[in-house]
Design a protein around this motif. Structure first.
Motif, PDB file in Angstrom:
ATOM      1  N   GLN A 287      27.754  38.401  32.454  1.00  0.00           N
ATOM      2  CA  GLN A 287      28.898  39.280  32.702  1.00  0.00           C
ATOM      3  C   GLN A 287      29.983  38.500  33.432  1.00  0.00           C
ATOM      4  N   GLY A 288      31.181  38.555  32.912  1.00  0.00           N
ATOM      5  CA  GLY A 288      32.330  37.937  33.558  1.00  0.00           C
ATOM      6  C   GLY A 288      33.306  39.003  34.005  1.00  0.00           C
ATOM      7  N   GLN A 289      33.865  38.836  35.209  1.00  0.00           N
ATOM      8  CA  GLN A 289      34.796  39.818  35.754  1.00  0.00           C
ATOM      9  C   GLN A 289      36.025  39.108  36.318  1.00  0.00           C
ATOM     10  N   ALA A 290      37.171  39.707  36.151  1.00  0.00           N
ATOM     11  CA  ALA A 290      38.411  39.291  36.797  1.00  0.00           C
ATOM     12  C   ALA A 290      39.004  40.534  37.434  1.00  0.00           C
ATOM     13  N   PHE A 291      39.431  40.408  38.702  1.00  0.00           N
ATOM     14  CA  PHE A 291      39.879  41.598  39.419  1.00  0.00           C
ATOM     15  C   PHE A 291      41.103  41.287  40.270  1.00  0.00           C
ATOM     16  N   ARG A 292      41.791  42.350  40.614  1.00  0.00           N
ATOM     17  CA  ARG A 292      42.955  42.280  41.496  1.00  0.00           C
ATOM     18  C   ARG A 292      42.995  43.556  42.316  1.00  0.00           C
ATOM     19  N   SER A 293      43.214  43.388  43.619  1.00  0.00           N
ATOM     20  CA  SER A 293      43.240  44.542  44.519  1.00  0.00           C
ATOM     21  C   SER A 293      44.442  44.411  45.434  1.00  0.00           C
ATOM     22  N   ASP A 294      45.333  45.391  45.382  1.00  0.00           N
ATOM     23  CA  ASP A 294      46.542  45.397  46.211  1.00  0.00           C
ATOM     24  C   ASP A 294      46.386  46.384  47.362  1.00  0.00           C
ATOM     25  N   ASN A 295      46.746  45.914  48.578  1.00  0.00           N
ATOM     26  CA  ASN A 295      46.772  46.754  49.774  1.00  0.00           C
ATOM     27  C   ASN A 295      45.417  47.352  50.119  1.00  0.00           C
ATOM     28  N   SER A 296      44.358  46.665  49.777  1.00  0.00           N
ATOM     29  CA  SER A 296      43.030  47.207  50.073  1.00  0.00           C
ATOM     30  C   SER A 296      42.656  47.076  51.539  1.00  0.00           C
ATOM     31  N   THR A 297      43.193  46.058  52.222  1.00  0.00           N
ATOM     32  CA  THR A 297      42.869  45.864  53.638  1.00  0.00           C
ATOM     33  C   THR A 297      44.055  46.185  54.545  1.00  0.00           C
ATOM     34  N   ALA A 298      45.237  45.868  54.060  1.00  0.00           N
ATOM     35  CA  ALA A 298      46.445  46.155  54.844  1.00  0.00           C
ATOM     36  C   ALA A 298      47.632  46.125  53.897  1.00  0.00           C
ATOM     37  N   ASN A 299      48.717  46.677  54.339  1.00  0.00           N
ATOM     38  CA  ASN A 299      49.927  46.665  53.531  1.00  0.00           C
ATOM     39  C   ASN A 299      50.369  45.242  53.235  1.00  0.00           C
ATOM     40  N   HIS A 300      50.912  45.090  52.038  1.00  0.00           N
ATOM     41  CA  HIS A 300      51.478  43.826  51.607  1.00  0.00           C
ATOM     42  C   HIS A 300      50.411  42.721  51.524  1.00  0.00           C
ATOM     43  N   THR A 301      49.204  43.129  51.120  1.00  0.00           N
ATOM     44  CA  THR A 301      48.136  42.149  50.890  1.00  0.00           C
ATOM     45  C   THR A 301      47.660  42.269  49.445  1.00  0.00           C
ATOM     46  N   ARG A 302      47.143  41.192  48.924  1.00  0.00           N
ATOM     47  CA  ARG A 302      46.612  41.176  47.543  1.00  0.00           C
ATOM     48  C   ARG A 302      45.407  40.252  47.488  1.00  0.00           C
ATOM     49  N   ILE A 303      44.363  40.761  46.855  1.00  0.00           N
ATOM     50  CA  ILE A 303      43.146  39.969  46.656  1.00  0.00           C
ATOM     51  C   ILE A 303      42.926  39.815  45.160  1.00  0.00           C
ATOM     52  N   THR A 304      42.786  38.635  44.653  1.00  0.00           N
ATOM     53  CA  THR A 304      42.466  38.372  43.249  1.00  0.00           C
ATOM     54  C   THR A 304      41.247  37.468  43.188  1.00  0.00           C
ATOM     55  N   GLY A 305      40.547  37.562  42.050  1.00  0.00           N
ATOM     56  CA  GLY A 305      39.374  36.719  41.927  1.00  0.00           C
ATOM     57  C   GLY A 305      38.721  36.872  40.564  1.00  0.00           C
ATOM     58  N   ALA A 306      37.701  36.108  40.321  1.00  0.00           N
ATOM     59  CA  ALA A 306      36.934  36.136  39.075  1.00  0.00           C
ATOM     60  C   ALA A 306      35.519  35.686  39.381  1.00  0.00           C
ATOM     61  N   GLN A 307      34.590  36.177  38.559  1.00  0.00           N
ATOM     62  CA  GLN A 307      33.202  35.787  38.761  1.00  0.00           C
ATOM     63  C   GLN A 307      32.458  35.862  37.441  1.00  0.00           C
ATOM     64  N   VAL A 308      31.441  35.059  37.323  1.00  0.00           N
ATOM     65  CA  VAL A 308      30.549  35.060  36.164  1.00  0.00           C
ATOM     66  C   VAL A 308      29.139  35.200  36.692  1.00  0.00           C
ATOM     67  N   LEU A 309      28.445  36.220  36.190  1.00  0.00           N
ATOM     68  CA  LEU A 309      27.101  36.517  36.680  1.00  0.00           C
ATOM     69  C   LEU A 309      26.121  36.550  35.523  1.00  0.00           C
ATOM     70  N   GLY A 310      24.975  36.028  35.735  1.00  0.00           N
ATOM     71  CA  GLY A 310      23.874  36.185  34.798  1.00  0.00           C
ATOM     72  C   GLY A 310      22.965  37.303  35.286  1.00  0.00           C
ATOM     73  N   GLN A 311      22.529  38.149  34.345  1.00  0.00           N
ATOM     74  CA  GLN A 311      21.703  39.289  34.741  1.00  0.00           C
ATOM     75  C   GLN A 311      20.401  39.288  33.952  1.00  0.00           C
ATOM     76  N   LEU A 312      19.311  39.370  34.669  1.00  0.00           N
ATOM     77  CA  LEU A 312      17.981  39.450  34.063  1.00  0.00           C
ATOM     78  C   LEU A 312      17.336  40.751  34.513  1.00  0.00           C
ATOM     79  N   THR A 313      16.920  41.553  33.516  1.00  0.00           N
ATOM     80  CA  THR A 313      16.244  42.813  33.806  1.00  0.00           C
ATOM     81  C   THR A 313      14.857  42.768  33.184  1.00  0.00           C
TER      82      THR A 313
END
Length: 469
Positions: A287-313
């Motif tokens: 599973q690969g994810q790319a995300f963006r979060s604006d103002n999640s911690t304080a005003n005028h802040t932005r968090i972006t990122g991406a991740q790749v995960l392997g999942q075994l069930t």
């Protein structure tokens, strides 16, 4: 020999007229327009979609999620204050109000790597379902061809029976007139007149009945073929594609579409066991994810990122239903296996029966022809003897009715020969448009399958690749 059965001396075969419709033309028309057959083709196209649905197990899934909205929060904290009077500090609670607009977006791509063999088994199962449905389409095609033959033959049969009944009514009407003349001059008694009147009334009843049966046959023809019957050319029986009843049974057991469909159903049922077994095996995905979060911690802040995960069930225990489903699939496979044997026995019996009925009908044709020749000679003799008074009117009437019955039986026997010859072809799987050499645009069973098998997206109707209109 089959051709010789329907010679020019037979009343069932009239002289073909120009622009008359042949049986092949009627079957071609039914092949192109019969609703049951068109519905069966659409059903096959629906079953074709099982394959791309199964193949979707190899493909990634992509999703986008977003959330947003105003945040109005209050944070109470413990603060230190200075007391100028004492020169010391003190603690007090302070409430801070926070207002900001939150916006979070996320793109997720999930690629299955191993699903316990479910995708492979589901694809095999879907392909076997498609092949089985193709065999069922051939069976429906054969059924439509058989219905067309029966409807076509019945229209001709009852047309001829009506002609015989009308002719008999005319003969009896003339005979009643002659009987009344002879009664007036005293040659016969009132009893002879009453007997002639009774036979004429019965002839009118039978003629009316035959006309009703003809209208029913016409309605059946309209339902199967799609048009009203016009001038129909009496058909010849098919030449049997087998030499004896044993060959007919063997051919049916291997070539009849119902047997072929049952074989593919059994294969699909075995694949269903593997589909259910996949629930007990490990599942691996990336599973690969790319995300963006604006103002999640304080005003005028932005968090972006991406991740790749392997999942075994690794399933350990899921309540036990999955084990029951495996056991159920195995029993269904056993049922499908028995269905194959049952269908083989059924079609073997049907093919043998069709062969024997065809031979019996041919023998009846010859017997009825001999009976007609004898009845014609007997009627001529009885009529001559009645003129000189050695035979009664009742004996003449009886002999006429016997001749009429023989002619009617011959017509019915000829119709049965034609119908049974096609029934035999259907029993061994040789009653399709291709086998009959019909002048039609053949329906391509593979065209729609090929058009949608590897299609990743699309909402269109691709049936036009198979249907030629």
């Amino acid at each position: 020999m089959a051709t010789a059965l329907l010679g020019p001396a037979v009343l069932f075969l009239g002289t073909p007229q120009a622009a008359a419709q042949t049986l092949s033309e009627a079957m071609a028309q039914a092949y192109a327009s019969n609703p049951a057959l068109l519905g069966a083709r659409a059903n096959l196209r629906a079953v074709d979609e099982n394959v791309p649905q199964a193949l979707a197990g190899w493909r990634p899934s992509v999703s986008v999620s977003a959330s947003g909205g105003p945040l109005d929060s209050r944070v109470r904290t413990l603060a230190q204050g200075f007391d100028p009077e004492t020169g010391g500090t003190f603690a007090y609670g302070r409430t801070t109000r926070i207002e900001r607009q939150l916006l979070t977006t996320q793109l997720t791509v999930t690629q299955p790597i191993f699903r316990g063999g479910r995708t492979v088994a589901s694809t095999r199962r879907a392909e076997n379902q498609v092949l089985g449905q193709r065999a069922r389409l051939l069976q429906q095609e054969q059924q439509v061809m058989s219905d067309t033959v029966n409807a076509f033959v019945n229209v001709i049969l009852y047309q001829e029976i009506v002609r015989l009944r009308v002719n008999n009514e005319q003969v009896l009407t003339e005979q009643l007139r002659a009987t009344n003349e002879r009664f007036r001059v005293g040659e016969i008694t009132r009893t002879d007149v009453a007997q002639a009147e009774s036979r004429l009334a019965n002839a009118r009843s039978l003629r009316s009945q035959a006309e009703g049966q003809l209208q029913i046959a016409r309605a059946t023809y309209l339902r199967v073929v799609g048009t009203q019957p016009a001038r129909l050319v009496a058909p010849q029986p098919l030449r049997p594609p087998v030499a004896n009843a044993q060959e007919a049974g063997l051919a049916a057991a291997t070539n009849n579409p119902t047997v072929v469909a049952a074989l593919f159903d059994e294969a699909a049922a075995r694949d269903a066991i593997d589909v259910q077994m996949s629930q007990l095996l490990p599942q691996v995905s990336v599973q690969g994810q790319a995300f963006r979060s604006d103002n999640s911690t304080a005003n005028h802040t932005r968090i972006t990122g991406a991740q790749v995960l392997g999942q075994l069930t690794v399933p350990l225990y899921q309540g036990g239903a999955e084990y029951s489903q495996v056991r159920q699939a195995r029993q269904q496979a056993q049922q499908a296996r028995q269905t194959v044997d049952d269908q083989r026995r059924a079609v073997t019996q049907s093919a043998t029966q069709a062969w024997e009925q065809l031979q019996s009908s041919k023998a009846q044709v010859e017997a009825q022809r001999a009976a007609i020749r004898a009845s014609e000679i007997a009627l001529d003799g009885v009529q001559r003897e009645a003129i000189v008074g050695s035979r009664t009117t009742l004996e003449v009437l009886n002999q006429e009715q016997e001749l009429l019955g023989n002619r009617t039986d011959l017509v019915q026997a000829l119709a049965t020969v034609v119908a049974q010859s096609y029934s035999l072809a259907g029993a061994i799987g040789r009653l399709t448009a291709q086998d009959l050499g019909l002048d039609v645009d053949p329906y391509d069973m593979r065209a729609y399958y090929n058009a949608v098998r590897n299609r990743w997206v699309g909402l269109g109707d691709y049936s036009n690749v198979a249907e030629k209109r």
